[in-house]
Design an enzyme around this catalytic site. Structure first.
Site, PDB file in Angstrom:
ATOM      1  CG  ASP A 182      -2.227   0.838   0.987  1.00  0.00           C
ATOM      2  OD1 ASP A 182      -2.904   0.783   1.827  1.00  0.00           O
ATOM      3  OD2 ASP A 182      -2.200   1.775   0.010  1.00  0.00           O
TER       4      ASP A 182
HETATM    5  C1  GLC Z   1      -4.395   4.361  -0.411  1.00  0.00           C
HETATM    6  C2  GLC Z   1      -5.279   3.020   0.147  1.00  0.00           C
HETATM    7  C3  GLC Z   1      -5.213   2.135  -0.975  1.00  0.00           C
HETATM    8  C4  GLC Z   1      -5.169   2.387  -2.163  1.00  0.00           C
HETATM    9  C5  GLC Z   1      -3.734   2.985  -2.410  1.00  0.00           C
HETATM   10  C6  GLC Z   1      -3.630   3.661  -4.014  1.00  0.00           C
HETATM   11  O1  GLC Z   1      -3.593   4.768   0.723  1.00  0.00           O
HETATM   12  O2  GLC Z   1      -4.775   2.515   1.539  1.00  0.00           O
HETATM   13  O3  GLC Z   1      -6.685   1.545  -0.584  1.00  0.00           O
HETATM   14  O4  GLC Z   1      -5.472   1.561  -3.243  1.00  0.00           O
HETATM   15  O5  GLC Z   1      -3.506   3.946  -1.247  1.00  0.00           O
HETATM   16  O6  GLC Z   1      -4.539   4.855  -4.144  1.00  0.00           O
END
Ligand code: GLC
Length: 755
Positions: free
Chosen positions: A281
């Site tokens: 993430d």
């Molecule tokens: C965010 C979220 C995740 C998302 C990623 C890309 O912080 O936690 O669910 O897919 O970043 O946007």
């Protein structure tokens, strides 16, 4: 001699790699392995690290890095022009011409925004869910996106957590069925199909169990709870062929999920044989430093990559530190090679080497089509949950004057909910617009009543300063050029035959970084409700929110209540369809609805305890409140009534056998209706204490008045098993309770034996 043989090998490799393959046809696994290994042999250490690097934007620096082979993926780059420009930099400009994969959060639609995932999970309609994700994939690929960071499959038992709205609620069985449906919808039968995207089951794992419902917080749980509740939807996604997973922000039992070898490698690859790749993430590799398991970004990269995080999102740690870690001997190059293989496999499966570019023509034809909007409207109709309908107030007659009141009644942005992709608020039909369109001019009065001020982090929602006048521009409804006022709302209510209140949470109060310590309706909404109820007009309460609100006061004071969540671009039309009977409600709660925030966590598949809940104080419960939810998991009413006949089940099955359960369901009402018939099981005696009920099946059936149908369920005994203290999956012998039910708190009961 060495030189000429290298030349020969390179020629063979180039020949193998550039073999043509049809765009629609999925390459065979052996072809992919051959091409992956041929490519890997040519890659420098820097190029390998580059494939493991996802950059969060496209700019001059990124474009240069792409040409140097230092980028494997871009996040959030949208539009054919932008995507193809970056892709040409990779395919034409870099040494090995490895295409990029473009990722984006297509969480519940790309431009045709569908109901929030928690809402559509409540439809208990996996076929329609799959269809909705197919629409999302078609629109996303039309815009150059080839990878979505969805489905979010985190089980959540705590609605204080803002991200509960992104998942499928509290139950692992429903969560698993929904996860599979979403993966099938996104990926289709072939990831290389130009209208398919690679899916990403997230957030692996345990994110929904953050303590206090506070986002990004610690999650502590037993291995048994992990394996019986939080892992199953991910396993279901893997079994459905999901191309990637995303590792989570939280730490799990003291080890951050993005550096957790036990989950990322032992379970995901060792037990499940997952053959895709894991992306971290956003910044969660770097965040191993604040977690306190890494002293610096180099150590964070070493920990995450060796644990099983293959691609690094946004913080560029891998591209900066992996080459040095290998050269210094701290990181075996074989670990890097395996991560690169996983990424390349998915890119080959996605057809990116054969068809790296987006088709500029589709962007004009494939987005917001009438068919997509119709699918969305049906998904929205099926996602609403009718919680109460005293005296059959609903459906409402159309030939009457309706007062549409409340801060969510004409709020376009909030209809889309959190994570609304590339959705535009202007595309949304609000409830006011939908009702006005259905009833026509002059039947609809409108008053916003109160404004809701977004929360300032940590502060209560105050009463907003007067918002700019909200000209509704809705046919037949005078534009309101005055600030919202409760007096205007009361005045509108007095002039109307029926009042429909639209209250709840602004979309920005849910989703990521949106945990709440309270479930109370934000701002002065309760003052508005009380003032309107004082007019004694028949009133319908429609809640738009990303989590259950504190409405324990409502059942005694309001005849009809609907939970509408966030229903997407056709929200207003779908709500009007259901309110006025052009569609019937069939949605069910995908979670237990707390009476008060103090009950949390409250969920249906809880343990009995040694003193199961009972009225007297010497049993589990509270002195000052029932321990039962206001509404149970699986609950939802329809516009008719269903009668459940007696349950039939085999009396005895072997532990590798199958149990057959059936019951006759009859529509005893005056209207056609759709019932979600649910199957629950309880293992009475096992080496570990078992939930009082576990959902093991469900079926949507539509019956005309007077019609009846026998609903049959078949469950393998193995699927009734559980983990023993040594974490071995077993099927305990003995008596099992079974219910065929309309929700997790009622139904017709029976038993069977496993021998
Ligand atoms: C965010 C979220 C995740 C998302 C990623 C890309 O912080 O936690 O669910 O897919 O970043 O946007």
């Amino acid at each position: 001699m060495l030189r000429s043989s290298c030349l020969l090998v390179s020629c063979i490799i180039l020949l193998v790699w550039t073999l043509p393959a049809s765009s629609q046809q999925q390459l065979s696994d052996s072809e992919i392995e051959q091409r992956v290994n041929a490519l890997l042999q040519q890659m420098t250490l820097e190029e390998k690290a580059g494939q493991l690097n996802q950059m969060p934007d496209k700019n001059a620096k990124t474009m240069e890095m792409i040409k140097q082979g230092k980028v494997g993926s871009l996040l959030g780059v949208l539009g054919v022009k932008e995507v193809n420009e970056a892709q040409h930099a990779a395919v034409d400009g870099s040494r090995l011409k490895i295409p990029l994969i473009f990722g984006y959060d297509v969480i519940h639609g790309y431009r045709t925004i569908f109901p929030a995932p928690l809402a559509s999970a409540g439809s208990f309609d996996p076929q329609l869910i799959e269809q909705s994700e197919r629409v999302a994939a078609k629109e996303a690929t039309a815009s150059g996106v080839k990878w979505t960071f969805a489905p979010m499959v985190d089980i959540a038992r705590d609605p204080r957590w803002g991200r509960i709205v992104e998942g499928a609620g509290e139950d692992p069985y429903l969560g698993s069925v929904v996860a599979m449906a979403r993966v099938r919808g996104f990926q289709g039968s072939n990831m290389a199909d130009p209208q398919s995207v690679v899916a990403s089951a997230k957030h692996f794992v345990g994110y929904g169990a953050v303590e206090g419902g506070r986002d990004y917080n610690t999650a502590e749980m037993s291995e048994q709870l992990l394996r019986e509740v939080y892992l199953p939807p991910f396993r279901a996604a893997v079994d459905a062929g999901v191309g990637t997973l995303m590792s989570a922000f939280n730490d799990l039992n003291g080890i951050p999920a993005s550096a957790n070898h036990h989950t990322l490698t032992d379970i995901l690859h060792g037990e499940w044989k997952f053959n895709g790749f894991v992306v971290s993430d956003y910044d969660s590799v770097h965040e191993l430093i604040p977690h306190g398991t890494a002293a610096d970004d180099s150590q964070a990269s070493l920990e995450a990559l060796t644990a099983g995080v293959d691609m690094d999102m946004a913080d560029s740690d891998y591209v900066r530190y992996v080459p040095e870690l290998v050269k210094s001997g701290k990181l075996p190059e074989s670990v890097v090679d395996e991560a690169v293989r996983r990424v390349l496999r998915v890119k080959f499966k996605a057809g990116l080497f054969e068809h790296p570019y987006a088709d500029p023509n589709r962007e004009k034809t494939d987005i917001l089509t009438p068919e997509s909007l119709q699918t969305e409207r049906k998904m929205a109709q099926e996602s609403m949950v009718l919680l109460q309908n005293n005296h059959d107030l609903l459906p409402l007659k159309k030939d009457q004057t309706i007062a549409v009141i409340g801060p969510l009644a004409d709020d376009k942005a909030s209809q889309l909910g959190a994570w609304a992709g590339n959705g535009q608020a202007k595309d949304a039909v609000t409830p006011l617009e939908g009702i006005a369109a259905k009833l026509g001019k002059g039947h609809v009065l409108y008053a916003k009543g109160v404004d809701i001020q977004p929360f300032e982090r940590g502060l209560a929602a105050g009463v907003a300063a007067p918002a700019p006048p909200s000209a509704t521009g809705v046919a037949g409804v005078e534009a309101s050029n005055k600030p919202a006022s409760i007096e205007d709302a009361v005045s509108a209510a007095k002039k109307a035959d029926t009042v429909i209140l639209f209250v709840g949470e602004l979309a920005g109060m849910t989703g990521e970084a949106s945990s709440r310590a309270s479930l109370d309706l934000p701002g002065d909404q309760m003052k508005l409700i009380q003032a309107v109820l004082a007019t004694k007009k028949p009133t319908v309460l429609v809640l738009e929110s990303g989590r259950p609100q504190n409405i324990s006061w409502a059942p005694e004071h309001i005849p009809a209540i609907i939970q509408a969540w966030y229903l997407g671009v056709q929200s207003g039309n779908a709500i009007a369809d259901v309110l006025f009977g052009d569609a019937s409600p069939s949605g069910r709660l995908p979670l237990s609805w707390p009476r008060a925030v103090g009950q949390i966590p409250v969920y249906y598949n809880h343990k009995a305890t040694g003193r199961p809940s009972a009225p007297d104080r010497w049993h589990t419960g509270y002195l000052d409140l029932s321990s039962e939810p206001l509404y149970p998991f699986g609950y939802g009413l329809t516009y008719t009534k269903f009668k459940y006949g007696s349950l039939k089940a085999n009396s005895t099955i072997s532990k590798d056998g199958t149990v057959h359960v059936s019951a006759e369901i009859e529509n005893t009402g005056k209207r056609e209706g759709t019932e979600v018939v649910q199957l629950y099981v309880h293992d009475r005696v096992a080496p570990t204490s078992r939930p009082v009920r576990e959902l093991k099946g469900f079926e949507r059936i539509t019956l005309a008045p007077g019609e009846h149908k026998t609903v049959n369920f078949t469950v393998r005994a193995n699927d009734l098993g559980s983990y023993d203290p040594e974490m071995h999956w077993i099927v305990p012998l003995g008596t099992y309770d079974v219910w065929v039910a309309p929700d997790s708190a009622s139904g017709v009961a029976g038993t069977f034996e496993v021998q």
